[in-house]
Every structure is written in C-alpha cells, then in structure tokens.
Scaffold this motif. Structure first.
Motif, PDB file in Angstrom:
ATOM      1  N   ALA A 183      -6.987   8.967   5.487  1.00 13.81           N
ATOM      2  CA  ALA A 183      -5.534   8.989   5.296  1.00 13.81           C
ATOM      3  C   ALA A 183      -4.818   9.157   6.628  1.00 13.81           C
ATOM      4  O   ALA A 183      -3.807   8.492   6.901  1.00 13.81           O
ATOM      5  CB  ALA A 183      -5.158  10.119   4.334  1.00 13.81           C
ATOM      6  N   GLU A 184      -5.327  10.016   7.475  1.00 11.26           N
ATOM      7  CA  GLU A 184      -4.703  10.251   8.779  1.00 11.26           C
ATOM      8  C   GLU A 184      -4.743   8.988   9.641  1.00 11.26           C
ATOM      9  O   GLU A 184      -3.761   8.642  10.302  1.00 11.26           O
ATOM     10  CB  GLU A 184      -5.431  11.397   9.486  1.00 11.26           C
ATOM     11  CG  GLU A 184      -4.841  11.758  10.840  1.00 11.26           C
ATOM     12  CD  GLU A 184      -5.580  12.915  11.487  1.00 11.26           C
ATOM     13  OE1 GLU A 184      -5.375  13.130  12.686  1.00 11.26           O
ATOM     14  OE2 GLU A 184      -6.371  13.592  10.787  1.00 11.26           O
ATOM     15  N   LEU A 185      -5.854   8.290   9.617  1.00 16.43           N
ATOM     16  CA  LEU A 185      -5.995   7.075  10.423  1.00 16.43           C
ATOM     17  C   LEU A 185      -5.068   5.972   9.921  1.00 16.43           C
ATOM     18  O   LEU A 185      -4.379   5.304  10.699  1.00 16.43           O
ATOM     19  CB  LEU A 185      -7.447   6.605  10.377  1.00 16.43           C
ATOM     20  CG  LEU A 185      -7.802   5.397  11.240  1.00 16.43           C
ATOM     21  CD1 LEU A 185      -7.568   5.682  12.707  1.00 16.43           C
ATOM     22  CD2 LEU A 185      -9.261   4.994  11.009  1.00 16.43           C
ATOM     23  N   LEU A 186      -5.014   5.788   8.602  1.00 21.52           N
ATOM     24  CA  LEU A 186      -4.165   4.737   8.044  1.00 21.52           C
ATOM     25  C   LEU A 186      -2.688   5.062   8.219  1.00 21.52           C
ATOM     26  O   LEU A 186      -1.854   4.157   8.377  1.00 21.52           O
ATOM     27  CB  LEU A 186      -4.482   4.545   6.561  1.00 21.52           C
ATOM     28  CG  LEU A 186      -5.885   4.039   6.223  1.00 21.52           C
ATOM     29  CD1 LEU A 186      -6.104   4.044   4.715  1.00 21.52           C
ATOM     30  CD2 LEU A 186      -6.096   2.631   6.782  1.00 21.52           C
ATOM     31  N   ALA A 187      -2.336   6.353   8.196  1.00 28.30           N
ATOM     32  CA  ALA A 187      -0.933   6.758   8.322  1.00 28.30           C
ATOM     33  C   ALA A 187      -0.355   6.418   9.689  1.00 28.30           C
ATOM     34  O   ALA A 187       0.870   6.313   9.840  1.00 28.30           O
ATOM     35  CB  ALA A 187      -0.805   8.256   8.066  1.00 28.30           C
ATOM     36  N   GLU A 192       5.464   5.013   5.423  1.00 28.09           N
ATOM     37  CA  GLU A 192       5.519   5.562   4.072  1.00 28.09           C
ATOM     38  C   GLU A 192       4.253   6.372   3.776  1.00 28.09           C
ATOM     39  O   GLU A 192       4.322   7.447   3.154  1.00 28.09           O
ATOM     40  CB  GLU A 192       5.677   4.440   3.050  1.00 28.09           C
ATOM     41  CG  GLU A 192       7.032   3.745   3.108  1.00 28.09           C
ATOM     42  CD  GLU A 192       7.184   2.713   2.001  1.00 28.09           C
ATOM     43  OE1 GLU A 192       6.254   2.613   1.160  1.00 28.09           O
ATOM     44  OE2 GLU A 192       8.215   2.011   1.983  1.00 28.09           O
ATOM     45  N   LEU A 193       3.133   5.867   4.221  1.00 31.81           N
ATOM     46  CA  LEU A 193       1.872   6.584   4.032  1.00 31.81           C
ATOM     47  C   LEU A 193       1.868   7.886   4.838  1.00 31.81           C
ATOM     48  O   LEU A 193       1.371   8.915   4.385  1.00 31.81           O
ATOM     49  CB  LEU A 193       0.705   5.692   4.463  1.00 31.81           C
ATOM     50  CG  LEU A 193      -0.651   5.958   3.814  1.00 31.81           C
ATOM     51  CD1 LEU A 193      -0.581   5.753   2.309  1.00 31.81           C
ATOM     52  CD2 LEU A 193      -1.699   5.033   4.417  1.00 31.81           C
ATOM     53  N   LEU A 194       2.468   7.816   6.032  1.00 31.69           N
ATOM     54  CA  LEU A 194       2.546   9.009   6.875  1.00 31.69           C
ATOM     55  C   LEU A 194       3.381  10.094   6.196  1.00 31.69           C
ATOM     56  O   LEU A 194       3.001  11.277   6.176  1.00 31.69           O
ATOM     57  CB  LEU A 194       3.151   8.648   8.232  1.00 31.69           C
ATOM     58  CG  LEU A 194       3.402   9.813   9.199  1.00 31.69           C
ATOM     59  CD1 LEU A 194       2.097  10.523   9.540  1.00 31.69           C
ATOM     60  CD2 LEU A 194       4.094   9.316  10.467  1.00 31.69           C
ATOM     61  N   ALA A 195       4.534   9.687   5.631  1.00 33.12           N
ATOM     62  CA  ALA A 195       5.393  10.662   4.945  1.00 33.12           C
ATOM     63  C   ALA A 195       4.664  11.295   3.760  1.00 33.12           C
ATOM     64  O   ALA A 195       4.729  12.510   3.545  1.00 33.12           O
ATOM     65  CB  ALA A 195       6.680   9.977   4.479  1.00 33.12           C
ATOM     66  N   ALA A 196       3.943  10.470   2.992  1.00 33.09           N
ATOM     67  CA  ALA A 196       3.199  10.991   1.848  1.00 33.09           C
ATOM     68  C   ALA A 196       2.077  11.916   2.302  1.00 33.09           C
ATOM     69  O   ALA A 196       1.793  12.934   1.666  1.00 33.09           O
ATOM     70  CB  ALA A 196       2.634   9.831   1.025  1.00 33.09           C
ATOM     71  N   TYR A 197       1.459  11.586   3.438  1.00 38.74           N
ATOM     72  CA  TYR A 197       0.360  12.407   3.969  1.00 38.74           C
ATOM     73  C   TYR A 197       0.890  13.761   4.436  1.00 38.74           C
ATOM     74  O   TYR A 197       0.296  14.807   4.147  1.00 38.74           O
ATOM     75  CB  TYR A 197      -0.311  11.658   5.119  1.00 38.74           C
ATOM     76  CG  TYR A 197      -1.381  12.450   5.831  1.00 38.74           C
ATOM     77  CD1 TYR A 197      -2.607  12.724   5.224  1.00 38.74           C
ATOM     78  CD2 TYR A 197      -1.161  12.923   7.132  1.00 38.74           C
ATOM     79  CE1 TYR A 197      -3.586  13.447   5.881  1.00 38.74           C
ATOM     80  CE2 TYR A 197      -2.134  13.648   7.790  1.00 38.74           C
ATOM     81  CZ  TYR A 197      -3.349  13.906   7.160  1.00 38.74           C
ATOM     82  OH  TYR A 197      -4.308  14.631   7.816  1.00 38.74           O
ATOM     83  N   VAL A 198       2.028  13.743   5.140  1.00 39.43           N
ATOM     84  CA  VAL A 198       2.598  14.998   5.646  1.00 39.43           C
ATOM     85  C   VAL A 198       3.044  15.895   4.497  1.00 39.43           C
ATOM     86  O   VAL A 198       2.855  17.114   4.518  1.00 39.43           O
ATOM     87  CB  VAL A 198       3.780  14.693   6.596  1.00 39.43           C
ATOM     88  CG1 VAL A 198       4.513  15.978   6.969  1.00 39.43           C
ATOM     89  CG2 VAL A 198       3.277  13.990   7.852  1.00 39.43           C
ATOM     90  N   SER A 203       1.079  10.996  -4.878  1.00 40.58           N
ATOM     91  CA  SER A 203       0.987   9.535  -4.881  1.00 40.58           C
ATOM     92  C   SER A 203      -0.048   9.010  -3.890  1.00 40.58           C
ATOM     93  O   SER A 203      -0.383   7.820  -3.888  1.00 40.58           O
ATOM     94  CB  SER A 203       2.352   8.914  -4.552  1.00 40.58           C
ATOM     95  OG  SER A 203       2.761   9.294  -3.239  1.00 40.58           O
ATOM     96  N   LEU A 204      -0.564   9.906  -3.049  1.00 43.45           N
ATOM     97  CA  LEU A 204      -1.539   9.484  -2.052  1.00 43.45           C
ATOM     98  C   LEU A 204      -2.921   9.426  -2.716  1.00 43.45           C
ATOM     99  O   LEU A 204      -3.825  10.204  -2.412  1.00 43.45           O
ATOM    100  CB  LEU A 204      -1.542  10.455  -0.868  1.00 43.45           C
ATOM    101  CG  LEU A 204      -2.153   9.938   0.443  1.00 43.45           C
ATOM    102  CD1 LEU A 204      -1.370   8.751   0.961  1.00 43.45           C
ATOM    103  CD2 LEU A 204      -2.182  11.040   1.487  1.00 43.45           C
ATOM    104  N   THR A 205      -3.068   8.471  -3.636  1.00 43.63           N
ATOM    105  CA  THR A 205      -4.296   8.338  -4.410  1.00 43.63           C
ATOM    106  C   THR A 205      -5.347   7.534  -3.643  1.00 43.63           C
ATOM    107  O   THR A 205      -5.058   6.878  -2.640  1.00 43.63           O
ATOM    108  CB  THR A 205      -4.002   7.623  -5.729  1.00 43.63           C
ATOM    109  OG1 THR A 205      -3.515   6.296  -5.425  1.00 43.63           O
ATOM    110  CG2 THR A 205      -2.953   8.380  -6.537  1.00 43.63           C
ATOM    111  N   HIS A 206      -6.551   7.591  -4.175  1.00 44.93           N
ATOM    112  CA  HIS A 206      -7.635   6.826  -3.561  1.00 44.93           C
ATOM    113  C   HIS A 206      -7.334   5.327  -3.630  1.00 44.93           C
ATOM    114  O   HIS A 206      -7.619   4.581  -2.682  1.00 44.93           O
ATOM    115  CB  HIS A 206      -8.958   7.129  -4.269  1.00 44.93           C
ATOM    116  CG  HIS A 206     -10.131   6.421  -3.654  1.00 44.93           C
ATOM    117  ND1 HIS A 206     -10.747   6.865  -2.510  1.00 44.93           N
ATOM    118  CD2 HIS A 206     -10.792   5.289  -4.028  1.00 44.93           C
ATOM    119  CE1 HIS A 206     -11.737   6.043  -2.197  1.00 44.93           C
ATOM    120  NE2 HIS A 206     -11.786   5.088  -3.107  1.00 44.93           N
TER     121      HIS A 206
END
Length: 668
Positions: A183-187, A192-198, A203-206
């Motif tokens: 997740a960190e690498l893709l963010a 949008e992925l970064l915001a969900a990760y932080v 919603s940050l599903t597999h």
C-alpha cells in the motif's frame, strides 16, 4: 484477438532462453523442453548459438494465454550483441527481465534495466534458478531494490530454496495476503490511495490494492517480481498469469492508417530480404504498396505471421501483430512503413545503448575474395545498424566496429557458413572521436588561381552539444544556385566529417554554408555542353572537403577517447595489489567502500584498458574479484594523441589531394 509483444532480456547465462522454452512448453507450443547445453532450444537456431549455448540473434515465437496472443522475442544477453537488443526495444509492449537467484544482479542486468526505465517500458522481473545451491530470496530482493528499481514488488514466497523441491507460492489474489509495504509503495503514485492509506480507510481493500498494482505495473511505475526455476517449472504458471494481468495488452486499430516499424532484417538463401515488422496501426496485405524510410517504396510479395510457435504464410498482418514482409528490397532496420498516400513517417533512430568502441580490420583468406567479402560484410552491417562498416579504398581494407571480441568469432562463423568465406582479423583498436575546440571558417572562390574547380564554397563550423549530431544550415539564399549543387555540398560535408583532423569522426558540430557560386550551364544554340565552362556536381563534391578541412584546422579539434564506468569488488587483502594496476591502466577510482571483508571500488577507466583488466583480475584477486563495466562518456585523451589512417584522398594535404582528384596542382 488481443496481443502482447514481449521481450525477454537478461545478463548472459541468467536463463532467459530456458525460460522461453518453459513458457512455450507450458503453453503447449512444444512437446519437449529444449536444452541450451544440448543446443536443442527452439529460439537458438544458428549453429554458433547451439555450439556456444548463447543467444546471438533475436528470435520471435508466439503462444496464446487466454484470449491474448503473446509474441515473445528472445534477445541476446551477451553485451557483445547489444545491437540485437537495441532494435527490439522500439516494438515492445512490455518486458520480462530475468535475474539469477544465485549470481544476483549482474552488470548487463543493470544496463538493461536502466534502459527499460528510461524508455518507460513496463517490466516484470523473474528471479530464476531458485532450485540451485546458493540461491537467495531476501538478499536478491534487496539488490534489486538497490541496483535496479526501488519500486520492486515481490509477488509471492519461496519454499525449499536451493533445492530441486523449491517452489514459488504467489500471494492470494482475493485474500488479504500481499507484499509487505504494498500500500505504501502504490500510494506514491496515487493521491487518492495515499489519502486512504494515511487515514487508514476501510476502502483500502485487497481488491483495490490489486487493481492499483495492475494499473501501475502496466504504466511502468512499479515492477512485480516473480521467483521460480525455468529448469523445474516452479513459478512459471504465476509468471504466465502475470503477463496478461500486469503488462499492457491491446488490439490496435486494423482499420487505421498503416504504420509499422522494422526491427529485424533477414535474407533468404537466394539473397532476398525479409523484414520483421511490428504493426502499430492498419493492415498490410499481399500486393500492397508500402513506403519505408525516407525515400524507399516497394510492393509486398509475401506475408508471414507468428502462430503457436512458428511463422506461417498469411494473407495479411494487422495492428498489434508482428509479421514478416517480403518484397521491400531497400528496407532497413529502423525504417517506418506506411501505405501509399499517407504522410511518410520515419521511425526515430534513437540510440538507447552505448556505441561500439572497438574496431578491427577484416582480411580475406584469399586476395581474390576481397570483393565478395565487401558484399558479405555490407549485408551483415545492413542487419546490424550499430555495427559500422568503413572501407579504406586507398589500402583496400575493410574496417568493422565491434562491441567485443566474441563478435569476431560470430562474424567469422557467419561468413564461413552463409557466404563460404574464410577471413581473419587484426588486433582490435579503440574508436575515438574528435570535438571542435571553437568556431572556424574558410572559403574558396571560383576563378581564383588556387581553385581549379568551377565552384564557390564557404563553410563555417561551430561546436555543438554532445549527442546533438551534425546540423547543417545556410547563410546564403537557397536559390543562389541549383538545388543539386546545394545537396552535393551538404552530403559531402556529412561524409567528410567521418574523418576529422586526426582521422576520427566528428559526431557533433554545426556547419553553415556562408558562400556559394557556380558557372551556369552553357546553352548557346546548337552548342555542345562543355564541362570545362559549366559547373557540375563533381566540382562541389571535390572542392567541399578542402574548404571543410581548412575550417576545421582554424577551429581546432581535440581527440576524445571512450571511458567506461567500472565497479570492482575485491577481497580486502588484495587492495594494495590491485590499486597500482588500476593506476598504470589510467583508471580513476573513487574512495573505496567497505563491504564486509571486501572493498568496492567505482570509477572510470579507458575503454582500451578494460580487456586487460579483465584478464589480470583473476590472478590479482585469486579468482574472487568481480568487475562490472559499461560505457560512460568520452573524455579528452591524456598523453599522446592517437590518430587513425585516412581512407579518403586526404584533403589536409592540398597538393596530393589535387593530384589525385584532378591530376594537376593549381597554382603550382
């Protein structure tokens, strides 16, 4: 049907040809696995490839994965045959870079990955030989992250590493099991992925991560890493699934304008050309007329397409596919092809790899075969654009540029097998270049006593940035004399710059025509054309070298030699022995870095000394030294300036030049 044009690349002996065999076997294309050692692989068809167990010529073979046709291109791994890799890159949708789990990241692996990243070609990595003793998992992943790409994503785990029972277990596509820090690498590439990760959103599903991995891999932003063994088949099923999921596939537009790129040329036993073409758009049919390159054209007399392991005759080749076209007599590697009536499109001849830095003289076994040797070498040079051919008509010698000594053996075997010619080679020499020190200009005026030609030519030369090439411009009106004479001057300028003041090519400079003049054709009634009173193209072709060389002398040139960047890993106790040797070889090492009980040295060394260092290193280090070298740049020669014998009429010596071209000396 969707297509994927896939390149298989690797350092020599990493196992990419064996992986190709395994992929074809898994797809049902071949019933039995070929062996590199036995010389029975499908893609290594040359006798020398089978004898040496290495790939020399790229080969295309097709197989099907689901609804996708994969055109797989097996390329050479030995650095001497980098020209074969060069021409393949322009037609790839994606690549698999093979790394050895035992040897790890090697010199050529790094060169290839840097090029793939620069061209933004999506890459999957396959770490081969997990069944071999000494195979590693974590250390290889760290080396990949350090030396190849920090965006490497492991796609599974390995069990029973280093044994014949070694297996690769991919992470579950639908479960929660995934690569650490995925997740960190893709963010890093998705806000949008970064915001969900932080925010640690639910919603940050597999499934969302897997979709992001697929999208970013197809864009070349991240690089999935598979482990396996081409020998046992471990991990190959996961890699095969990853090809169509993680690399870009498409259908192209078969109804669009015809556009393709030629990446390989072969000749039949009868000498007729066959062009390998990647079609980007449109459809080419038998009997279609095609334009190619800047001026060529021809009618297609035959088409082959690749299906399930081999090529077969077909009525047409469509967008996205690779086909073999016959009938285009003047086509060259790198040419774009398009249909009649379309705007002629020329494929960029951008060079992605280093230029060849060695040159040798090829000598015929029998003097009477000199003409046949020239014809044969011209055909080989036609198939290898980065392997240059230079003819010395004054001495009757043929010079060929090389990447390494292994190429001599390949050329020798090819000339013997295909042309029945026995040849020898002189010792290889380093290819230097010349660069201008400053601007310079010169002019020769027609009807002056010292100018025996019916032509006026003035030229100004100026330095240009490295890699910019030769540019030519006019400071005179285009209509000041016939276009044919203008073209004769420009063509002669470009040809003359292949040999500067010291005989080396001047690859980068700006040339401007400052003066022009000619004697108009005599057109009196019933008069016969008199060459002695009217300018001809020969006047301009023969005068231009004199003017250009005088301008170069006033500008001055400096000879530059090719330098290689080296990385040398040696046992600590041999440091005191190796360092003086590097100094004698004019290498410039940086401060050593300690790595356990070894030292790592990086720096630059003249290309001419690399072979000598390779030969001495085993003795100096007890066989434990590891050397990586790659072309870095050209730098001014230190010490005695090397020169190369001229192959022209030597316009630097005006008296001798005029004696040769006009049989008299003006003003003498």
């Amino acid at each position: 049907m969707k297509t994927l044009n896939l390149g298989i690349l690797a350092h020599v002996d990493a196992g990419k040809t064996s992986l190709t065999e395994r992929l074809l076997h898994a797809a049902g294309v071949i019933d039995e696995l070929g062996s590199v050692d036995d010389g029975s692989t499908l893609t290594d068809s040359l006798a020398l490839e089978r004898q040496r167990g290495i790939t020399i010529k790229s080969a295309v073979v097709a197989f099907t994965v689901g609804d996708v046709t994969v055109n797989l291109i097996d390329t050479p791994g030995h650095p001497d045959f980098i020209a074969e890799v060069e021409r393949v890159l322009s037609v790839l949708d994606g690549a698999v870079l093979v790394v050895s789990a035992v040897e790890g990241v090697q010199a050529q692996t790094r060169v290839l990955m840097r090029t793939l990243l620069r061209l933004r070609i999506p890459v999957l990595l396959f770490v081969n030989k997990i069944d071999r003793a000494g195979a590693q998992y974590g250390p290889v992943l760290r080396r990949i992250a350090e030396k190849l790409t920090p965006a490497a994503v492991p796609m599974g785990r390995v069990s029973e590493l280093g044994t014949r029972a070694a297996e690769f277990t991919p992470y579950d596509r639908r479960g929660t099991d995934c690569a650490p820090n995925l997740a960190e690498l893709l963010a890093e590439h998705d806000d949008e992925l970064l915001a969900a990760y932080v925010e640690d959103e639910p919603s940050l599903t597999h499934e969302r991560l897997r979709g992001a991995l697929r999208a970013q891999s197809r864009r070349g932003l991240v690089h999935p890493v598979f482990f396996g063994s081409a020998a046992t088949g471990a991990g190959v099923e996961a890699l095969t699934a990853g090809l169509t999921e993680l690399l870009p596939v498409g259908e192209g537009d078969p109804e669009g304008p015809v556009h393709g790129t030629v990446f390989k040329i072969e000749r039949t036993a009868a000498g007729r050309k066959t062009a390998y073409v990647r079609m980007f758009s449109g459809t080419v049919r038998v009997r279609d007329k095609l334009l190619h390159g800047t001026e060529g054209e021809g009618k297609v007399t035959g088409v082959d397409v690749f299906e399930q392991g081999s090529d077969a005759p077909a009525a047409c080749v469509t967008a996205g596919r690779i086909g073999k076209l016959r009938g285009l007599a003047g086509v060259r590697v790198g040419d774009a092809v398009c249909s009649e009536g379309a705007a002629r499109r020329v494929a960029p001849r951008q060079q992605h790899f280093a230029p060849p830095t060695l040159e040798t003289v090829v000598t015929p076994g029998r003097p009477e075969e000199r003409g046949a040797l020239h014809t044969a070498l011209t055909r080989l040079a036609e198939q290898d654009p980065l392997i240059g051919l230079r003819q010395d008509e004054l001495r009757g010698e043929l010079h060929m540029s090389l990447y390494g000594e292994v190429q001599k053996e390949v050329v020798q075997a090819t000339l013997a097998d295909e042309f029945g010619l026995d040849v020898g080679f002189r010792e290889s020499t380093t290819i230097c270049v010349e660069r201008l020190d400053g601007p310079g200009s010169a002019v020769e005026i027609m009807n002056k006593e010292t100018n025996p030609f019916l032509a006026t030519v003035g030229l100004r030369v100026e330095p240009a940035p490295e890699g910019s090439g030769v540019s030519y411009g006019l400071d005179v009106e285009l209509g000041s004399m016939p276009y044919a004479f203008m073209r004769a001057v420009e063509d002669t300028v470009r040809g003359t710059l292949r040999e500067g003041l010291q005989g080396w090519e001047i690859p980068d400079c700006k040339v401007t025509m400052t003066h022009s003049g000619y004697a108009p054709r005599q057109s009196h009634a019933h008069a016969i054309f008199d060459k002695s009173m009217s300018s001809t193209g020969a006047d301009f072709r023969q005068l231009t070298p004199l003017v250009l060389m005088e301008a170069l002398k006033r500008a001055g040139t400096t000879v530059h030699e090719p330098m290689h960047h080296f990385r040398l890993e040696i046992p600590a106790e041999t440091f005191g022995v190796v360092l003086p040797v590097l100094s004698r070889m004019r290498a410039v090492p940086q401060a050593p870095v300690t790595k356990g009980d070894a030292y790592v040295l990086e720096g630059e060394i003249p290309a001419a000394r690399v072979h000598g260092l390779e030969q001495q290193l085993p003795t100096l280090t007890g066989g434990e030294g590891v050397l990586e070298c790659a072309f870095a740049r050209y730098r001014p020669v230190v010490g005695e300036v090397p020169s190369r014998p001229r192959t022209d009429h030597d316009p630097l010596n005006r008296k001798e030049y005029l004696l040769r071209v006009v049989r008299r000396v003006a003003g003498a």
